[in-house]
Scaffold this motif. Structure first.
Motif, PDB file in Angstrom:
ATOM      1  N   VAL A  32      -9.899   1.408  -3.330  1.00 13.79           N
ATOM      2  CA  VAL A  32      -9.775   2.206  -1.716  1.00 13.79           C
ATOM      3  C   VAL A  32     -10.970   1.792  -0.623  1.00 13.79           C
ATOM      4  O   VAL A  32     -11.459   1.414   0.201  1.00 13.79           O
ATOM      5  CB  VAL A  32      -9.966   3.920  -2.208  1.00 13.79           C
ATOM      6  CG1 VAL A  32     -10.474   4.910  -0.850  1.00 13.79           C
ATOM      7  CG2 VAL A  32      -8.557   4.466  -2.321  1.00 13.79           C
ATOM      8  N   GLY A  57      -1.956   2.281   8.163  1.00 12.44           N
ATOM      9  CA  GLY A  57      -3.209   2.922   7.785  1.00 12.44           C
ATOM     10  C   GLY A  57      -3.888   3.498   9.177  1.00 12.44           C
ATOM     11  O   GLY A  57      -3.394   3.447  10.362  1.00 12.44           O
ATOM     12  N   VAL A 101      -3.273  -0.783   3.841  1.00 10.76           N
ATOM     13  CA  VAL A 101      -4.672  -0.390   3.494  1.00 10.76           C
ATOM     14  C   VAL A 101      -5.559  -0.512   4.297  1.00 10.76           C
ATOM     15  O   VAL A 101      -5.546  -0.959   5.329  1.00 10.76           O
ATOM     16  CB  VAL A 101      -4.634  -2.394   2.044  1.00 10.76           C
ATOM     17  CG1 VAL A 101      -3.679  -2.161   1.640  1.00 10.76           C
ATOM     18  CG2 VAL A 101      -5.041  -3.153   3.804  1.00 10.76           C
ATOM     19  N   GLY A 116      -0.679   4.918  -0.153  1.00  7.62           N
ATOM     20  CA  GLY A 116      -1.261   5.451   0.728  1.00  7.62           C
ATOM     21  C   GLY A 116      -0.197   6.245   1.456  1.00  7.62           C
ATOM     22  O   GLY A 116       0.732   6.221   1.723  1.00  7.62           O
ATOM     23  N   GLY A 147       1.425  -0.945   0.502  1.00  9.83           N
ATOM     24  CA  GLY A 147       0.455  -0.663   0.003  1.00  9.83           C
ATOM     25  C   GLY A 147       1.000   0.955   0.068  1.00  9.83           C
ATOM     26  O   GLY A 147       1.417   1.328   0.833  1.00  9.83           O
ATOM     27  N   GLU A 159       1.996  -1.518  -4.622  1.00  9.55           N
ATOM     28  CA  GLU A 159       0.538  -0.048  -4.844  1.00  9.55           C
ATOM     29  C   GLU A 159      -0.290  -1.021  -6.038  1.00  9.55           C
ATOM     30  O   GLU A 159       0.043  -1.961  -7.035  1.00  9.55           O
ATOM     31  CB  GLU A 159       1.120   0.982  -4.793  1.00  9.55           C
ATOM     32  CG  GLU A 159      -0.173   1.447  -5.559  1.00  9.55           C
ATOM     33  CD  GLU A 159      -1.124   1.451  -4.190  1.00  9.55           C
ATOM     34  OE1 GLU A 159      -3.101   1.654  -4.577  1.00  9.55           O
ATOM     35  OE2 GLU A 159      -1.089   1.608  -2.890  1.00  9.55           O
ATOM     36  N   GLY A 173      -3.293   6.664  -2.500  1.00 12.83           N
ATOM     37  CA  GLY A 173      -4.522   6.070  -1.823  1.00 12.83           C
ATOM     38  C   GLY A 173      -5.682   6.947  -1.811  1.00 12.83           C
ATOM     39  O   GLY A 173      -6.319   7.347  -2.163  1.00 12.83           O
ATOM     40  N   ARG A 174      -5.639   7.678   0.159  1.00 13.79           N
ATOM     41  CA  ARG A 174      -6.925   8.347  -0.549  1.00 13.79           C
ATOM     42  C   ARG A 174      -6.274   9.430   0.065  1.00 13.79           C
ATOM     43  O   ARG A 174      -7.138  10.637   0.165  1.00 13.79           O
ATOM     44  CB  ARG A 174      -7.469   8.004   1.572  1.00 13.79           C
ATOM     45  CG  ARG A 174      -8.043   6.315   1.781  1.00 13.79           C
ATOM     46  CD  ARG A 174      -8.652   6.737   2.676  1.00 13.79           C
ATOM     47  NE  ARG A 174      -8.301   5.407   3.593  1.00 13.79           N
ATOM     48  CZ  ARG A 174      -8.473   4.656   4.661  1.00 13.79           C
ATOM     49  NH1 ARG A 174      -9.507   4.966   4.829  1.00 13.79           N
ATOM     50  NH2 ARG A 174      -7.963   4.657   5.170  1.00 13.79           N
TER      51      ARG A 174
END
Length: 473
Positions: free
Chosen positions: A399, A430, A271, A24, A22, A45, A52-53
């Motif tokens: 996502v 995360g 994640v 992010g 991940g 990724e 990510g977000r």
């Protein structure tokens, strides 16, 4: 964070020291810190971009943040990381009065709490009670709260009704909940809501603009932090590479995508909780991990931006901040830069029940509805946007919603401890795994830094094996 001397053996059999799943903010932070510690990393990724977000775009010649946007006092880890990579900040525009469209009436007001007639005192009572109860929930350990079992059996909505909150108070809390968790009050565990409030420093810190979590933006955008972290990783970062399998065998972890398998001494999974089950683990994760992933779904939140030649609302002593009980944009902000010649940018949040309908609409209809919402608050000039863009996080396959996880009643006491607890050589990051500012960009950075320290501890002790760390079982 000062880099210590190298704590790993270059001659180790593994291809790298740590694999991060991940890219992010949390995963990139973990990889960045591990590189500073001298560790060899690989970052996988699933999507074709990092962040990510957090994501960005340009519309009407203006930069906009499609994901995480704001930072405020107390969010020192994201601010420190932004400073480290050279991304600066500017204050959210707050001069002038706010507006509210409520029960068919249009009013102006100042401060965080809008005028809702005779119910204003009850709104204050509810907020004070929520803050008081939240302080009894230990940050990072909500199940240890004195009334954890009771509070987890009910939703925020059922508590509001049981507390005889007025209809206006319930509706205002619902608006705040749609932005905070992307869901309705009846869908979120009351215990989770209290824990979230406490770890953010209270409702004022969580909801306010000046002095609160919406105080500033990043000049280059929050996504630029991720881009600059990724640039420092070079070919250690692989995009379009969803991880399919993680296999622990003795002191080694093998991480497989469709194209390659990489051996490491530890893996950090960064994640959202609901996506952990897309990865096959061997041996299987403990049942509590799988159950948590199923019971901690992402909320549903979308964002809409309209760009104008100039911020016309400022001419009328309006801040650009608005609240509406009709939607679909139920909260708005002035997201543009300061200055007399700056373009105008309105940001609207669409969440909860509004976002579920919104995500299926064609773009032209979404634009029309969003601009109509802005016009309801700021007048017909809001219909004359020179640019428009929206982001539907529920439509993002890697996502699957946002802005954060929204566990329902009964999902916190049994499962919250599984969010961040290592499972052998599998570590978790995360924003949901942070004990402070969970759900925010700062929480993502904190979680990434914590996971990096946990990985370094595994690497620095060659005698550590799966039996000592708690193997997958």
């Amino acid at each position: 964070m000062t880099a210590p001397s190298r704590a790993v053996d270059e001659s180790a059999a593994a291809d790298v020291d740590v694999v991060v799943i991940g890219a992010g903010l949390s995963g990139l932070t973990a990889a960045h810190r591990l590189r500073q510690f001298g560790a060899r990393v690989a970052v996988f990724e699933a999507a074709s971009r990092v962040g990510g977000r957090v994501a960005s775009a340009r519309v009407g010649g203006v930069h906009v943040d499609l994901g995480g946007t704001f930072v405020g006092p107390g969010q020192d880890r994201i601010v420190a990381l932004a400073d480290e990579v050279g991304v600066s900040r500017f204050p959210t525009y707050t001069a002038g009065q706010n507006v509210i469209r409520w029960r068919g009436q249009h009013r102006r007001y100042r401060g965080t709490v809008p005028p809702v007639g005779a119910s204003l005192l009850d709104v204050g009572r509810v907020q004070l009670t929520l803050d008081r109860l939240a302080r009894s929930v230990p940050c990072g350990d909500p199940a240890a709260a004195p009334q954890a079992a009771q509070w987890d059996t009910e939703s925020l909505g059922s508590w509001l009704r049981r507390s005889h909150a007025s209809a206006a108070a319930r509706d205002l809390i619902a608006i705040a909940g749609r932005t905070t968790w992307g869901c309705e009050p009846d869908e979120i565990s009351f215990l989770h809501a209290l824990h979230y409030i406490h770890q953010a420093g209270g409702l004022p810190a969580m909801l306010d603009t000046a002095g609160g979590a919406q105080e500033e933006h990043f000049v280059e955008g929050s996504h630029e932090i991720a881009v600059r972290l990724a640039a420092g990783l070079g070919d250690a970062l692989r995009l379009d590479s969803p991880v399919r399998r993680v296999e622990a065998d003795g002191g080694e972890v093998r991480v497989s995508t469709d194209r390659e398998t990489v051996r490491a001494r530890a893996v950090i999974v960064a994640v959202p909780p609901s996506l952990r089950t897309r990865i096959e683990f061997s041996p299987a994760l403990p049942p509590v991990q799988t159950q948590m992933s199923q019971r901690w779904p992402a909320g549903v939140l979308s964002k809409a931006y309209a760009v104008y030649d100039r911020p016309f609302w400022r001419d009328h002593d309006l801040s650009g901040q608005g609240v509406s009980d009709t939607g679909p944009a139920f909260i708005t902000f002035d997201a543009g830069p300061a200055g007399p010649d700056a373009p105008g940018v309105l940001l609207g949040f669409i969440g909860g029940v509004y976002a579920r309908e919104w995500d299926d609409l064609p773009l032209a209809e979404r634009r029309g509805r969003a601009l109509s919402s802005f016009a309801d608050l700021f007048g017909p000039k809001a219909l004359d946007a020179t640019g428009y863009i929206d982001q539907r996080w529920g439509a993002e396959p890697w996502v699957a919603g946002g802005p954060t996880a929204a566990p329902g009643p009964g999902a916190v006491v049994p499962y919250a401890s599984a969010l961040a607890a290592p499972v052998g050589r599998v570590l978790w990051a995360g924003t949901e795994t942070a004990s402070r500012w969970t759900g925010f960009m700062d929480g993502a950075v904190r979680a990434g830094e914590r996971a990096a320290l946990q990985a370094r501890a595994l690497l620095s002790d060659p005698s550590t094996d799966d039996e000592q760390t708690g193997a997958l079982r």
